[in-house]
Motif scaffolding. Structure first.
Motif, PDB file in Angstrom:
ATOM      1  N   LYS A   5       0.083  -1.290  -1.628  1.00 25.17           N
ATOM      2  CA  LYS A   5       0.775  -1.086  -2.895  1.00 25.17           C
ATOM      3  C   LYS A   5       0.999   0.399  -3.133  1.00 25.17           C
ATOM      4  O   LYS A   5       0.161   1.227  -2.798  1.00 25.17           O
ATOM      5  CB  LYS A   5      -0.016  -1.698  -4.039  1.00 25.17           C
ATOM      6  CG  LYS A   5      -0.033  -3.203  -4.006  1.00 25.17           C
ATOM      7  CD  LYS A   5      -0.673  -3.767  -5.245  1.00 25.17           C
ATOM      8  CE  LYS A   5      -0.593  -5.275  -5.205  1.00 25.17           C
ATOM      9  NZ  LYS A   5      -1.130  -5.863  -6.427  1.00 25.17           N
ATOM     10  N   GLY A  40       2.297  -7.130  -8.821  1.00 21.81           N
ATOM     11  CA  GLY A  40       2.096  -5.728  -9.137  1.00 21.81           C
ATOM     12  C   GLY A  40       1.465  -5.557 -10.509  1.00 21.81           C
ATOM     13  O   GLY A  40       1.123  -6.524 -11.191  1.00 21.81           O
ATOM     14  N   GLY A  76       3.235  -1.612  -6.990  1.00 27.49           N
ATOM     15  CA  GLY A  76       3.690  -2.812  -6.307  1.00 27.49           C
ATOM     16  C   GLY A  76       3.939  -2.537  -4.840  1.00 27.49           C
ATOM     17  O   GLY A  76       3.877  -1.402  -4.381  1.00 27.49           O
TER      18      GLY A  76
END
Length: 120
Positions: A5, A40, A76
């Motif tokens: 991420k 996310g 995310g």
């Protein structure tokens, strides 16, 4: 193996004649993409209000000199920005958008976590 991420800043400009409902619906759609579809986390959402643009933007036959500025900071996987950009390209209310990958962003800590750490 899951993708790492990353943290992004995302700024988008919405048509000056958009209503509060339009802005809320678009924000909810983008937040839904980030959290539901890509697992996310949204750290920060800000509405900077209607402002004059630094230069006129021509989109189709329309010329814009004012717009609503909206700001998101989120984490995310790399594909999330492409999906957000695809949705905004299809949305007639959105004039411009820009995603920036940021390094070293420290997410805000919830107050409960701070209190628990202080007690320990």
């Amino acid at each position: 193996m899951s993708a790492k991420k990353r943290t992004y800043e995302f700024i988008y400009l919405v048509h000056r004649d958009a209503t509060d409902e339009d802005l809320t619906a678009l924000e909810a759609r983008l937040t839904g993409i980030i959290t539901d579809e890509f697992s996310g986390t949204v750290f920060k959402k800000e509405s900077w209000g209607k402002r004059r643009l630094a230069y006129e933007i021509k989109k189709g036959v329309d010329v814009f000199n004012k717009a609503f500025y909206e700001y998101l900071v989120f984490e995310g996987v790399p594909g999330v920005t492409q999906e957000i950009e695809r949705v905004l390209r299809l949305n007639e209310q959105c004039i411009r958008f820009m995603a920036i990958k940021i390094n070293g962003y420290e997410a805000p800590v919830a107050e409960e976590a701070e209190e628990t750490a202080a007690e320990a």
